[in-house]
Design a protein around this motif. Structure first.
Motif, mmCIF file in Angstrom:
data_model
loop_
_atom_site.group_PDB
_atom_site.id
_atom_site.type_symbol
_atom_site.label_atom_id
_atom_site.label_comp_id
_atom_site.label_asym_id
_atom_site.label_seq_id
_atom_site.Cartn_x
_atom_site.Cartn_y
_atom_site.Cartn_z
ATOM 1 N N GLY A 156 0.799 -1.218 0.000
ATOM 2 C CA GLY A 156 0.000 0.000 0.000
ATOM 3 C C GLY A 156 0.833 1.270 0.000
ATOM 4 N N TYR A 157 2.144 1.138 0.214
ATOM 5 C CA TYR A 157 3.028 2.293 0.178
ATOM 6 C C TYR A 157 3.310 2.739 -1.253
ATOM 7 N N LEU A 158 3.166 1.839 -2.213
ATOM 8 C CA LEU A 158 3.516 2.159 -3.610
ATOM 9 C C LEU A 158 2.352 2.892 -4.271
ATOM 10 N N THR A 159 2.108 4.108 -3.813
ATOM 11 C CA THR A 159 0.898 4.835 -4.196
ATOM 12 C C THR A 159 0.901 5.338 -5.634
ATOM 13 N N SER A 160 2.035 5.236 -6.322
ATOM 14 C CA SER A 160 2.070 5.637 -7.733
ATOM 15 C C SER A 160 1.596 4.525 -8.660
ATOM 16 N N LEU A 161 1.397 3.328 -8.129
ATOM 17 C CA LEU A 161 0.970 2.204 -8.965
ATOM 18 C C LEU A 161 -0.329 2.514 -9.701
ATOM 19 N N THR A 162 -0.326 2.233 -11.008
ATOM 20 C CA THR A 162 -1.552 2.332 -11.798
ATOM 21 C C THR A 162 -2.072 0.952 -12.189
ATOM 22 N N GLN A 163 -1.163 -0.027 -12.251
ATOM 23 C CA GLN A 163 -1.561 -1.399 -12.570
ATOM 24 C C GLN A 163 -0.857 -2.368 -11.622
ATOM 25 N N LEU A 164 -1.645 -3.313 -11.082
ATOM 26 C CA LEU A 164 -1.098 -4.351 -10.210
ATOM 27 C C LEU A 164 -1.684 -5.690 -10.635
ATOM 28 N N HIS A 165 -0.826 -6.555 -11.156
ATOM 29 C CA HIS A 165 -1.239 -7.863 -11.674
ATOM 30 C C HIS A 165 -0.584 -8.959 -10.831
ATOM 31 N N LEU A 166 -1.376 -9.661 -10.043
ATOM 32 C CA LEU A 166 -0.869 -10.750 -9.216
ATOM 33 C C LEU A 166 -1.686 -12.026 -9.401
ATOM 34 N N TRP A 167 -2.455 -12.104 -10.466
ATOM 35 C CA TRP A 167 -3.340 -13.244 -10.681
ATOM 36 C C TRP A 167 -2.528 -14.493 -11.052
#
Length: 213
Positions: A156-167
């Motif tokens: 949750g610290y990586l607030t610049s993330l626009t895409q997170l793919h962990l599927w």
């Protein structure tokens, strides 16, 4: 499979849409900046308080078996070897190292570059350099990569993330941290085909989110 679509008040479930493509990896000149000697030299004390601010639990930072402690110990060596002198980058690398240790990174299908060199060139990562010259992680894709463990609240610290793919990581289990609600720039979040459980009430905070599974 589902995605979310924005409504007048909050996102609702709908059929998955393909997310935008992964950003092109930055050129070395845009991120591989040699920190100036005028930057404050990060000490081990600085590192401890950076990690504590992100993790919020001293016990985890003192437990030799915790991924947080392993990540902090790695950072101590990393700061010497790589001469990272910007606190925000030390923090960013600490979060990624914590994820690596929490999900058995040594056994990932692809861990090319991880824990070595500039984090923006680690496999599955893309960055964007802001006006301040700091390269922030905007894309993280570790889908179908053999992750085994629990999701860390530190993401949750990586607030610049626009895409997170962990599927597609069957070894991922436990609940999704509420700190994901801090990822206010996310427009794509794919966590399906794992063994995660629990609620996702945090998505109401993600006003930009368009793709969810």
């Amino acid at each position: 499979d589902h995605s979310i679509k924005e409504s007048s008040s909050f996102p609702v479930l709908g059929w998955r849409k393909e997310p935008p493509p992964r950003p092109k990896p930055p050129t070395p000149s845009s991120v591989d900046v040699t920190e100036s000697a005028t930057f404050h030299q990060i000490t081990e004390t600085d590192l401890y308080f950076i990690a504590l601010k992100i993790t919020g639990d001293e016990a985890l930072l003192e437990n030799p078996d915790s991924p947080q402690k392993k990540a902090m110990d790695w950072c101590k060596t990393d700061m010497v070897n790589y001469n990272v002198e910007v606190a925000a980058r030390v923090a960013q690398r600490y979060v990624l190292a914590t994820l690596y240790y929490a999900t058995k990174g040594d056994s990932w299908s692809n861990s090319t570059g991880w824990l070595s060199g500039h984090e923006c060139f680690w496999s599955g990562i893309a960055c964007e350099t802001g006006s301040d010259g700091f390269p922030s992680i905007i894309y993280l894709d570790l889908s179908s990569n053999g992750l085994d463990g629990t999701l860390i609240s530190e993401l949750g610290y990586l607030t610049s993330l626009t895409q997170l793919h962990l599927w597609g990581n069957k070894g991922l289990h436990g609940t999704i941290p509420d700190t994901f609600g801090r990822l206010v720039n996310l427009h794509t979040l794919y966590l399906d085909k794992n063994n995660l459980e629990g609620g996702i009430g945090f998505v109401v905070s993600l006003k930009k989110l368009k793709h969810l599974d």
